[in-house]
Design a protein around this motif. Sequence first.
Motif, mmCIF file in Angstrom:
data_model
loop_
_atom_site.group_PDB
_atom_site.id
_atom_site.type_symbol
_atom_site.label_atom_id
_atom_site.label_comp_id
_atom_site.label_asym_id
_atom_site.label_seq_id
_atom_site.Cartn_x
_atom_site.Cartn_y
_atom_site.Cartn_z
ATOM 1 N N ALA A 12 5.806 3.475 -4.593
ATOM 2 C CA ALA A 12 5.749 2.664 -5.809
ATOM 3 C C ALA A 12 7.126 2.160 -6.219
ATOM 4 O O ALA A 12 7.269 1.017 -6.677
ATOM 5 C CB ALA A 12 5.127 3.489 -6.939
ATOM 6 N N GLU A 13 8.148 2.987 -6.042
ATOM 7 C CA GLU A 13 9.482 2.577 -6.479
ATOM 8 C C GLU A 13 10.086 1.488 -5.590
ATOM 9 O O GLU A 13 11.103 0.879 -5.945
ATOM 10 C CB GLU A 13 10.426 3.784 -6.520
ATOM 11 C CG GLU A 13 10.675 4.465 -5.186
ATOM 12 C CD GLU A 13 9.680 5.588 -4.886
ATOM 13 O OE1 GLU A 13 10.044 6.490 -4.114
ATOM 14 O OE2 GLU A 13 8.563 5.549 -5.447
ATOM 15 N N HIS A 14 9.443 1.214 -4.450
ATOM 16 C CA HIS A 14 9.931 0.162 -3.551
ATOM 17 C C HIS A 14 8.973 -1.025 -3.467
ATOM 18 O O HIS A 14 9.207 -1.943 -2.683
ATOM 19 C CB HIS A 14 10.153 0.739 -2.152
ATOM 20 C CG HIS A 14 11.183 1.826 -2.103
ATOM 21 N ND1 HIS A 14 12.524 1.580 -2.314
ATOM 22 C CD2 HIS A 14 11.064 3.168 -1.893
ATOM 23 C CE1 HIS A 14 13.196 2.725 -2.218
ATOM 24 N NE2 HIS A 14 12.334 3.702 -1.967
ATOM 25 N N ALA A 15 7.916 -1.001 -4.274
ATOM 26 C CA ALA A 15 6.910 -2.064 -4.194
ATOM 27 C C ALA A 15 7.492 -3.425 -4.551
ATOM 28 O O ALA A 15 7.145 -4.445 -3.934
ATOM 29 C CB ALA A 15 5.720 -1.737 -5.098
ATOM 30 N N ALA A 16 8.371 -3.476 -5.543
ATOM 31 C CA ALA A 16 8.940 -4.760 -5.946
ATOM 32 C C ALA A 16 9.784 -5.365 -4.836
ATOM 33 O O ALA A 16 9.693 -6.568 -4.543
ATOM 34 C CB ALA A 16 9.770 -4.594 -7.216
ATOM 35 N N ASP A 17 10.615 -4.532 -4.184
ATOM 36 C CA ASP A 17 11.438 -5.039 -3.077
ATOM 37 C C ASP A 17 10.566 -5.536 -1.938
ATOM 38 O O ASP A 17 10.834 -6.602 -1.354
ATOM 39 C CB ASP A 17 12.375 -3.940 -2.570
ATOM 40 C CG ASP A 17 13.488 -3.617 -3.554
ATOM 41 O OD1 ASP A 17 13.756 -4.452 -4.447
ATOM 42 O OD2 ASP A 17 14.075 -2.527 -3.436
ATOM 43 N N VAL B 68 2.118 -4.583 -17.074
ATOM 44 C CA VAL B 68 2.737 -5.157 -15.877
ATOM 45 C C VAL B 68 3.535 -4.086 -15.140
ATOM 46 O O VAL B 68 4.354 -3.373 -15.730
ATOM 47 C CB VAL B 68 3.661 -6.335 -16.249
ATOM 48 C CG1 VAL B 68 4.293 -6.928 -14.983
ATOM 49 C CG2 VAL B 68 2.877 -7.411 -16.990
ATOM 50 N N LYS B 69 3.298 -3.980 -13.825
ATOM 51 C CA LYS B 69 3.989 -3.033 -12.965
ATOM 52 C C LYS B 69 5.194 -3.718 -12.300
ATOM 53 O O LYS B 69 5.322 -4.947 -12.362
ATOM 54 C CB LYS B 69 3.018 -2.501 -11.917
ATOM 55 C CG LYS B 69 1.863 -1.716 -12.507
ATOM 56 C CD LYS B 69 0.753 -1.462 -11.494
ATOM 57 C CE LYS B 69 1.233 -0.692 -10.271
ATOM 58 N NZ LYS B 69 0.141 -0.483 -9.301
ATOM 59 N N PRO B 70 6.060 -2.969 -11.639
ATOM 60 C CA PRO B 70 7.215 -3.591 -10.981
ATOM 61 C C PRO B 70 6.842 -4.685 -9.985
ATOM 62 O O PRO B 70 7.502 -5.726 -9.936
ATOM 63 C CB PRO B 70 7.899 -2.410 -10.292
ATOM 64 C CG PRO B 70 7.590 -1.242 -11.190
ATOM 65 C CD PRO B 70 6.185 -1.487 -11.657
ATOM 66 N N ALA B 71 5.777 -4.486 -9.223
ATOM 67 C CA ALA B 71 5.354 -5.551 -8.300
ATOM 68 C C ALA B 71 4.901 -6.784 -9.074
ATOM 69 O O ALA B 71 5.134 -7.920 -8.636
ATOM 70 C CB ALA B 71 4.232 -5.050 -7.398
ATOM 71 N N SER C 263 -3.758 2.009 -6.490
ATOM 72 C CA SER C 263 -2.455 1.613 -7.047
ATOM 73 C C SER C 263 -1.949 0.281 -6.519
ATOM 74 O O SER C 263 -0.752 0.010 -6.579
ATOM 75 C CB SER C 263 -1.417 2.703 -6.727
ATOM 76 O OG SER C 263 -1.313 2.913 -5.323
ATOM 77 N N LEU C 264 -2.821 -0.597 -6.045
ATOM 78 C CA LEU C 264 -2.399 -1.855 -5.453
ATOM 79 C C LEU C 264 -2.192 -2.969 -6.472
ATOM 80 O O LEU C 264 -1.735 -4.060 -6.120
ATOM 81 C CB LEU C 264 -3.437 -2.318 -4.415
ATOM 82 C CG LEU C 264 -3.483 -1.515 -3.114
ATOM 83 C CD1 LEU C 264 -4.731 -1.890 -2.309
ATOM 84 C CD2 LEU C 264 -2.230 -1.744 -2.289
ATOM 85 N N GLY C 265 -2.513 -2.733 -7.729
ATOM 86 C CA GLY C 265 -2.486 -3.798 -8.720
ATOM 87 C C GLY C 265 -1.093 -4.265 -9.111
ATOM 88 O O GLY C 265 -0.115 -3.504 -9.062
ATOM 89 N N LEU C 266 -1.012 -5.526 -9.511
ATOM 90 C CA LEU C 266 0.178 -6.040 -10.181
ATOM 91 C C LEU C 266 0.246 -5.535 -11.613
ATOM 92 O O LEU C 266 1.310 -5.509 -12.229
ATOM 93 C CB LEU C 266 0.156 -7.571 -10.188
ATOM 94 C CG LEU C 266 0.163 -8.254 -8.821
ATOM 95 C CD1 LEU C 266 -0.063 -9.759 -8.978
ATOM 96 C CD2 LEU C 266 1.465 -7.975 -8.082
ATOM 97 N N PRO D 235 0.806 -1.218 0.000
ATOM 98 C CA PRO D 235 0.000 0.000 0.000
ATOM 99 C C PRO D 235 0.849 1.283 0.000
ATOM 100 O O PRO D 235 1.640 1.530 0.910
ATOM 101 C CB PRO D 235 -0.799 -0.120 1.309
ATOM 102 C CG PRO D 235 0.100 -0.916 2.216
ATOM 103 C CD PRO D 235 0.829 -1.871 1.325
ATOM 104 N N ALA D 236 0.672 2.102 -1.039
ATOM 105 C CA ALA D 236 1.305 3.420 -1.088
ATOM 106 C C ALA D 236 0.473 4.404 -0.258
ATOM 107 O O ALA D 236 -0.746 4.213 -0.117
ATOM 108 C CB ALA D 236 1.390 3.902 -2.534
ATOM 109 N N PRO D 237 1.071 5.422 0.330
ATOM 110 C CA PRO D 237 2.485 5.801 0.224
ATOM 111 C C PRO D 237 3.389 5.120 1.256
ATOM 112 O O PRO D 237 4.590 5.374 1.250
ATOM 113 C CB PRO D 237 2.434 7.307 0.466
ATOM 114 C CG PRO D 237 1.316 7.469 1.461
ATOM 115 C CD PRO D 237 0.287 6.438 1.072
#
Length: 418
Positions: free
Chosen positions: A275-280, A329-332, A319-322, A269-271
């Motif tokens: 978003a730039e750390h969602a994949a990690d 496709v998003k980073p997550a 913004s929770l989607g994959l 969940p952002a913030p």
Amino acid sequence: MPSSASPSGAPRFGANYTPGQGWFHHWLDFDLDAVRADLDAIASLGLDHIRVFPIWPYFQPNRTLIRPRAVDQLVQLADAAAERGLHVNVDGLQGHLSSFDFLPAWTQTWHRRNIFTDPDVVSGQADYLRTLAAALADRPNFIGMTIGNEINQFSAGPHPDPDRITEEQAEAWLRTVLAACEDGAPGKLHLHAEYDAAWYQDDQPFTPAQAAGLGAVTAVHSWVFNGTAQRHGRTGTATRHHAAYMIELAKAWATDPRRPVWLQEVGAPAPLIPAEHAADFTEDTVDAALDCQDVWGVTWWCSHDVSRDLADFPELEYSLGLLTNEGKVKPAGEAIARITREWRSRTYAPAPRTTAVVVDDDLSRRSECAPGGAVFEAFARLVADGVRPTVVLAGRVADSGHLAARGIRDVLLPADVG
């Protein structure tokens, strides 16, 4: 087609299906081609199942009217999923989704009745769940029914207008609606799923023992916006291991030491998780969860972002989607696809967790397990120190058979953890 049960050595990976067009209101203008496009994008990530959400008042607008066309559209969705190698779990009573409540008019205002205890309402719910289960029973890709999404939020605060019940009434209701699912589709994986108040809130009538004892598996929903990320930050040990903690807490309450646990909802969940750390965050969360034994699978929330054309959602829900609303496709999503590929060639066989933190059996002390509580913080400190902890009920500390079955050798009170 993969088996509905999680096979030995291969945890399941899936997504909670949020339609790209119209969100869950898509049932009002059901477009099978749009659904197929969504499912193509989900399948491209290498996932093996989806969780699907009929909207209760759209499917059962009157207590004695379960719309045949709506049920047929649900079956069409399941068949489209099967064509793409996806299994389907169906949540019946929505209920509650992304801050919005969906309750039929025949339970509200002039017809206000307690949705957990009124005999006519419960009979209507049972008919509805039985009908959905029966419609899908012969589909080989049908996993089973979840009673409804986090329906326990209707039973207590902080809901603004709850239908209050006792723990005994909650259990009676659960047994009734689970039996209806079994009647409709015998032998399938039927379960119930609560939000974390069942584990963390002292006055919540839905209890950890019910979660860990009724239904085929235990479901946990892990959301770090519950105070975890606010207290510990994006990279904090407690944040990255929150899902694993909930899995181990669920195992503490189960009478069967090997009862499967389904991480049925988890997201970035952002913030709180930018978003730039969602994949990690995604990789850390799944890695930690799959270091727990007996995990049935991981089902990410969610497949697609919510369209900005839709108003009044909490900001984080958009913004929770994959995948984006358009299916990109998003980073997550890339992280989940990578994790899925890696686990297909790995053996799932985590070692027992030999150190256990003691949690009080007293339900009025559940808040000790919540973020900031003594049990929660002790678990996080142990993980930060390199320990792989679990949790054990105080009433089972002297049960050598239980401890041995779980591989527990050392037992610590929260106060013992420095």
